[in-house]
Design an enzyme around this catalytic site. Structure first.
Site, PDB file in Angstrom:
ATOM      1  N   LYS A 196       7.515   2.642   3.578  1.00 39.60           N
ATOM      2  CA  LYS A 196       6.574   3.829   4.802  1.00 39.60           C
ATOM      3  C   LYS A 196       7.322   3.077   6.639  1.00 39.60           C
ATOM      4  CE  LYS A 196       2.253   3.375   7.615  1.00 39.60           C
ATOM      5  NZ  LYS A 196       0.283   2.673   7.075  1.00 39.60           N
ATOM      6  N   LYS A 249       6.528   8.051   3.104  1.00 39.33           N
ATOM      7  CA  LYS A 249       5.719   8.319   4.016  1.00 39.33           C
ATOM      8  C   LYS A 249       6.510   8.096   6.092  1.00 39.33           C
ATOM      9  CE  LYS A 249       1.600   7.242   6.504  1.00 39.33           C
ATOM     10  NZ  LYS A 249       0.611   6.429   6.967  1.00 39.33           N
TER      11      LYS A 249
HETATM   12  C1  PBG Z   1      -2.383   2.779   8.146  1.00 41.33           C
HETATM   13  C2  PBG Z   1      -2.108   3.653   7.894  1.00 41.33           C
HETATM   14  C3  PBG Z   1      -2.064   5.060   8.423  1.00 41.33           C
HETATM   15  C4  PBG Z   1      -1.244   5.937   8.588  1.00 41.33           C
HETATM   16  C5  PBG Z   1      -1.757   6.362   6.786  1.00 41.33           C
HETATM   17  N1  PBG Z   1      -2.169   4.772   6.883  1.00 41.33           N
HETATM   18  C6  PBG Z   1      -1.036   4.845  10.406  1.00 41.33           C
HETATM   19  C7  PBG Z   1       0.098   3.805  11.090  1.00 41.33           C
HETATM   20  O1  PBG Z   1       0.303   2.920  10.303  1.00 41.33           O
HETATM   21  O2  PBG Z   1      -0.029   3.484  11.761  1.00 41.33           O
HETATM   22  C8  PBG Z   1      -0.231   7.118   9.191  1.00 41.33           C
HETATM   23  C9  PBG Z   1      -0.919   8.724   8.977  1.00 41.33           C
HETATM   24  C10 PBG Z   1      -0.642  10.306   8.766  1.00 41.33           C
HETATM   25  O3  PBG Z   1      -0.233  10.102  10.836  1.00 41.33           O
HETATM   26  O4  PBG Z   1      -1.604  11.377   8.280  1.00 41.33           O
HETATM   27  N2  PBG Z   1      -1.808   2.016   9.015  1.00 41.33           N
END
Ligand code: PBG
Length: 327
Positions: A196, A249
């Site tokens: 991520k 992601k």
């Molecule tokens: C929580 C999380 C996030 C997303 C999914 N889980 C945001 C982040 O890390 O700030 C993002 C999902 C999206 O942008 O559709 N940590």
């Protein structure tokens, strides 16, 4: 091997029947996971401004939405909680009566066959908006792990079918696996947000989840966008800790990462077509600058072609219809 003029690649593009036979990648609604944002209260279905077509739901209002997902043959949802009261340790995330816990019960009651996946992360529940416990101005990895495990257990007890840690702490998959196995949940699968990235593509989500960090950013725990070898290490580590499915992601600016992961590992691979990717399409389509019905299937197909098996996408409901129309 024949050459032109004997060889003519256009022969196999002549009509939709031929194109259908030689098509290398197909996407259908069975590949999708649809994210849902759950808020407190009763009777709430409210537009999310940054994500047209996506809503905040209170747990009691999910019935119709779930029926529609079932009708569209979308097999799974991914739940995020949005709460009003937050604290330093994100305790709203592991409260048995929390919004996600309520939503899990409501969905399993409405449609027992719907796979309920829950996001495991503290950022939606912490007053500072970071994904873990703050110690000396930074997120403390090891102090965060027990809280993530607690949240995971709480979702499991409420009836979730799969847990998806998105916090990017080292060792969280292991901590969650141990907590689950120690409490009778050894058949609960873990979908790890393994690679991520610290991405600007999460902007609209942070509005929707009210989870933007109140100071600093997430670069000390989410990955640095230029790195792909590191993504392979992250994925390898989460697999070693017990992840059943791994995720890359965001998706679109990281299709090369998806490809590399697919070529390196045999685990099922999910890709998250995130909020910023969705919002860009919606904004351009609203102005008539792109044809949404064509661009969305093309985008989703690219994610599948890169190597993803599972696509988490806000387009899921609309795309289910548009994909069927493609010829
Ligand atoms: C929580 C999380 C996030 C997303 C999914 N889980 C945001 C982040 O890390 O700030 C993002 C999902 C999206 O942008 O559709 N940590």
């Amino acid at each position: 091997m024949p050459d032109f003029p004997e060889l003519r690649l256009r022969r196999l593009r002549k009509n939709s029947a031929i194109r259908s036979l030689v098509r290398e990648t197909t996407v259908d609604s069975g590949d999708f996971v649809f994210p849902l944002f759950i808020v407190e209260g009763k009777g709430v279905k409210k537009d999310i401004e940054t994500m047209p077509g996506i809503y905040h739901f209170s747990a009691d209002k999910l019935g119709k939405e779930i029926d529609e997902l079932v009708r569209l043959k979308i097999p799974a949802v991914l739940l995020f909680g949005v709460v009003n009261v937050k604290d330093e340790f994100g305790s709203g995330g592991y409260h048995p009566g929390g919004v996600v816990q309520q939503a899990i019960r409501a969905i399993k009651k409405a449609a027992p066959g719907m796979l309920v996946i829950t996001d495991i992360c503290l950022c939606e529940y912490t007053s500072h908006g970071h994904c873990g416990v703050i110690e000396n101005g930074d997120v403390d990895n090891d102090k965060t792990l027990p809280l993530l495990a607690k949240m995971a257990l709480s979702h499991a007890e409420a009836g979730a079918d799969m847990l998806a840690p998105s916090d990017m702490m080292d060792g969280r998959v292991k901590a969650i696996r141990q907590a689950l196995d120690g409490n009778g949940f050894n058949s609960m699968p873990i979908l790890a947000y393994a690679a991520k990235y610290a991405s600007a593509f999460y902007g609209p989500f942070r509005e929707a989840a009210r989870s933007a960090p109140q100071f600093g950013n997430r670069k000390s725990y989410q990955m640095d966008p230029p790195n792909v070898r590191e993504a392979l290490r992250e994925i390898g580590q989460d697999i070693k800790e017990g992840a059943d499915i791994v995720m890359v992601k965001p998706a679109l600016a990281y299709l090369d990462v998806i490809r590399r992961v697919r070529e390196t590992f045999n685990h099922p691979l999910a890709a998250y077509n995130v909020s910023g990717e969705y919002a860009m399409v919606k904004a351009a389509a609203a102005r008539g600058w792109v044809d949404e019905k064509r661009i969305v299937p093309e985008i989703l197909t690219s994610i599948k072609r890169a190597g993803a098996d599972i696509i988490i996408t806000y387009h899921a409901k609309e795309a289910a219809g548009w994909l069927a129309e493609q010829v």
